[in-house]
Design an enzyme around this catalytic site. Structure first.
Site, short mmCIF file in Angstrom:
data_model
loop_
_atom_site.label_atom_id
_atom_site.label_comp_id
_atom_site.label_asym_id
_atom_site.label_seq_id
_atom_site.Cartn_x
_atom_site.Cartn_y
_atom_site.Cartn_z
N SER A 1 0.83 -1.21 0.00
CA SER A 1 0.00 0.00 0.00
C SER A 1 0.86 1.26 0.00
O SER A 1 2.00 1.25 0.48
CB SER A 1 -0.91 0.03 1.24
OG SER A 1 -1.79 -1.06 1.24
N1 SAH Z 1 -0.86 -4.39 4.02
C1 SAH Z 1 -0.31 -4.89 2.79
C2 SAH Z 1 -1.32 -4.72 1.67
C3 SAH Z 1 -1.15 -5.76 0.63
S1 SAH Z 1 -2.38 -5.74 -0.63
C4 SAH Z 1 0.96 -4.16 2.41
O1 SAH Z 1 1.05 -2.95 2.64
O2 SAH Z 1 1.85 -4.77 1.84
C5 SAH Z 1 -3.69 -6.67 0.08
C6 SAH Z 1 -3.37 -8.07 0.51
O3 SAH Z 1 -4.60 -8.69 0.89
C7 SAH Z 1 -2.77 -8.94 -0.58
O4 SAH Z 1 -1.56 -9.48 -0.13
C8 SAH Z 1 -3.83 -10.03 -0.79
O5 SAH Z 1 -3.28 -11.28 -1.12
C9 SAH Z 1 -4.52 -10.05 0.56
N2 SAH Z 1 -5.86 -10.64 0.54
C10 SAH Z 1 -6.83 -10.53 -0.41
N3 SAH Z 1 -7.93 -11.22 -0.06
C11 SAH Z 1 -7.66 -11.79 1.15
C12 SAH Z 1 -8.39 -12.64 2.04
N4 SAH Z 1 -9.62 -13.05 1.77
N5 SAH Z 1 -7.78 -13.02 3.19
C13 SAH Z 1 -6.52 -12.62 3.50
N6 SAH Z 1 -5.78 -11.82 2.70
C14 SAH Z 1 -6.33 -11.42 1.54
#
Ligand code: SAH
Length: 213
Positions: free
Chosen positions: A64
């Site tokens: 993010s």
């Molecule tokens: N906080 C993270 C954001 C990553 S993007 C950062 O700053 O790096 C969002 C993440 O949510 C992705 O890694 C994706 O795989 C995860 N995600 C999507 N659907 C999900 C679910 N149902 N359960 C757990 N994680 C999920």
């Protein structure tokens, strides 16, 4: 795994930008000033790590944007030792911010590749979440509930009822809600059945996906 004075200088500039954009929570800003974001990215992005931008990470996901991380962290109103559930560990950067603020973080990721990378990276950087979990965040973590607050870091087409039920009374659920674009939404739990809704403008996230296992 190097963190240099140059990186620290770039971090300080990023913190100033976040202040200019309206972030006021000093504990959030101190965490961002401390955490080596360049080590959460592929080394080819190292030079850009302190721009206020999202970048690709493994498994087609994104880390993010720092402003988004700061904004969500500020909405959580983190107090030391708060027990926080994070859905979407991803790179672990948001996890690291919350841990550095003194929270006890439980985080769930549904991409096994990311779960594995992040489980190794965070301890290497001296960051110790209470629990990292591979699975479907729609279900939350019932075995560890209730939580002081819950943060979802992917765009949610619905607000998962399991997450609402795992929140303490008085607790906050911060979730980007919507299909294509998302409205940053905060639900504050007033009692067993009542939730107060607050909305904070538009953001864009990768989608919160249903279980694929
Ligand atoms: N906080 C993270 C954001 C990553 S993007 C950062 O700053 O790096 C969002 C993440 O949510 C992705 O890694 C994706 O795989 C995860 N995600 C999507 N659907 C999900 C679910 N149902 N359960 C757990 N994680 C999920």
């Amino acid at each position: 795994m190097k963190d240099t004075n140059k990186h620290q200088g770039l971090r300080n500039q990023l913190v100033n930008q976040l202040r200019d954009k309206g972030i006021t929570d000093e504990a959030v800003l101190a965490a961002i000033a401390k955490i080596p974001r360049h080590l959460f990215l592929d080394s080819s992005f190292e030079d850009f790590a302190y721009q206020d931008k999202a970048f690709p990470i493994a498994a087609g996901q994104t880390i993010s944007q720092p402003y988004t991380v700061a904004f969500q962290s500020q909405l959580l109103n983190v107090k030391k030792d708060d027990k926080i559930l994070e859905i979407g560990t991803g790179s672990g950067y948001q996890t690291a911010v919350l841990c550095t603020m003194g929270a006890k973080v439980y985080s769930v990721e549904r991409q096994n590749e990311l779960f594995k990378i992040t489980s190794v990276l965070l301890p290497k950087l001296g960051i110790r979440p209470k629990h990292l979990s591979f699975g479907d965040g729609y279900k939350g973590l019932p075995n560890y509930a209730p939580f002081d607050s819950i943060i979802v870091t992917a765009g949610a087409p619905v607000i998962p009822p399991a997450l609402m039920s795992q929140l303490k009374i008085g607790g906050r659920l911060v979730i980007p809600f919507g299909d294509k674009n998302q409205i940053m939404t905060m639900l504050v739990r007033k009692d067993e059945t009542k939730f107060e809704k607050h909305e904070f403008g538009e953001f864009r996230f990768v989608p919160l996906l249903e279980n694929k296992n």
